[in-house]
Design a protein around this motif. Structure first.
Motif, PDB file in Angstrom:
ATOM      1  N   GLY A  93       0.808  -1.225   0.000  1.00  0.00           N
ATOM      2  CA  GLY A  93       0.000   0.000   0.000  1.00  0.00           C
ATOM      3  C   GLY A  93       0.834   1.265   0.000  1.00  0.00           C
ATOM      4  N   LYS A 156      -9.279  -1.411   2.328  1.00  0.00           N
ATOM      5  CA  LYS A 156      -8.238  -0.879   3.236  1.00  0.00           C
ATOM      6  C   LYS A 156      -7.959  -1.894   4.332  1.00  0.00           C
ATOM      7  N   LEU A 161      -4.181  -1.218   4.754  1.00  0.00           N
ATOM      8  CA  LEU A 161      -3.723   0.099   4.305  1.00  0.00           C
ATOM      9  C   LEU A 161      -3.960   1.140   5.399  1.00  0.00           C
ATOM     10  N   VAL A 164      -0.122   5.140   5.193  1.00  0.00           N
ATOM     11  CA  VAL A 164       0.543   4.917   3.898  1.00  0.00           C
ATOM     12  C   VAL A 164       1.693   5.917   3.715  1.00  0.00           C
ATOM     13  N   THR A 220       3.211   1.311  -6.735  1.00  0.00           N
ATOM     14  CA  THR A 220       2.472   0.989  -5.512  1.00  0.00           C
ATOM     15  C   THR A 220       2.890  -0.412  -5.072  1.00  0.00           C
ATOM     16  N   VAL A 240      -6.869  -1.190  -5.562  1.00  0.00           N
ATOM     17  CA  VAL A 240      -6.011  -0.208  -4.885  1.00  0.00           C
ATOM     18  C   VAL A 240      -5.106   0.536  -5.876  1.00  0.00           C
ATOM     19  N   TYR A 244      -4.629   4.657  -6.987  1.00  0.00           N
ATOM     20  CA  TYR A 244      -3.397   5.409  -6.703  1.00  0.00           C
ATOM     21  C   TYR A 244      -2.885   6.073  -7.985  1.00  0.00           C
TER      22      TYR A 244
END
Ligand code: ADE
Length: 263
Positions: A93, A156, A161, A164, A220, A240, A244
């Motif tokens: 994450g 999450k 996560l 971060v 990531t 995820v 990002y």
């Protein structure tokens, strides 16, 4: 909004899921097929851009980067995707923005030192400092302000996560998906300061070095490059990493397009 003339930004990802949303967000999108890849040109938040999926590995990435520069005339290049953690303190994450990249599987020894790209004299290729700093700032903006609402609470929790972090430093690339605790420990030992392992970044770095094009790489962290690395890999990328990349590139483009204040 008219595109800013200073930049024609090439955006590469290995997998479709890593670039999800960007092509749909493009204004005036047009797709051109070359070398079995779709290059989509258009405007992203005021920046003239070209999005493309390289597919996986160093040759795929090198070919894609070369075409982006030579055929599509990009002035700057960003690679966005996922990576395995290469060091303590780099958690699933988190995000790594590369300062340097190395091809960990390059070995023409004893003719040349291990990991040196023959006849360049180089082991570590530097990313462009200015573009990387802007990218890291865009990522930090996303983490601080948008991540809380952009990622589902269930995801999450599933991927742990919290808190971060954005790291900057060394990324190693090779034509191997690293899924062994012993192997990743060996790579970390061979490359002190290693933060992440992936399969394309250092190839893009070599192409950009040879063609003199500024580039940056954001990754990531999807796994710990150990025996569990493949578990939930695609789920992580979709749920995820895609978010990002989307929000970080959006912020980067908005910042690149913003008029410079010379006060
Ligand atoms: N990309 C994401 N995870 C990786 C790993 N463990 N090894 C190589 N590339 C990766």
């Amino acid at each position: 909004m008219a595109a800013s003339s200073m930049y024609r930004l090439g955006i590469i990802s290995a997998l479709q899921e890593e670039q999800q949303g960007l092509v749909e967000a493009m204004q005036g999108a047009a797709t051109h097929i070359h070398g079995r890849r779709d290059y989509t040109t258009g405007t992203l938040w005021g920046i003239d851009a070209v999005c493309v999926l390289s597919r996986i590995g160093k040759v795929a990435a090198a070919m894609t980067a070369t075409l982006l520069v030579e055929k599509f005339g990009v002035s700057h290049l960003v690679f966005t995707g996922v990576a395995g953690s290469g060091g303590p303190g780099v958690r699933v994450g988190d995000i790594v923005v590369a300062d340097y990249l190395v091809q960990h599987d390059m070995d023409a020894s004893p003719l040349f030192p291990p990991c040196e790209v023959p006849l360049t004299g180089m082991v570590y290729f530097a990313a462009d400092t200015d573009l990387s700093t802007r990218l890291a700032q865009a990522v930090a903006y996303f983490v601080a302000l948008q991540l809380p609402s952009a990622i589902d609470d269930g995801e999450k929790k599933l991927f742990g996560l919290h808190d971060v972090k954005v790291h900057r430093g060394l990324v190693a690339s090779g034509d191997q998906f690293i899924h062994s605790a012993e192997r990743i420990a060996g790579l970390a030992h061979a490359h002190p300061g290693l933060l992440a392992v992936e399969m394309e970044g250092a190839a893009v770095a070599q192409v950009c070095f040879e063609l003199n094009v500024p580039f940056a790489v954001m990754r990531t962290i999807s796994d710990n490059a150990n025996e569990k690395a493949a578990t939930d890999f695609l789920h992580f990328v979709q749920a995820v990493a895609a978010q990002y990349a989307f929000y970080s590139i959006k912020r980067l483009c908005e910042q690149l397009a913003a008029p410079v204040n010379d006060d």
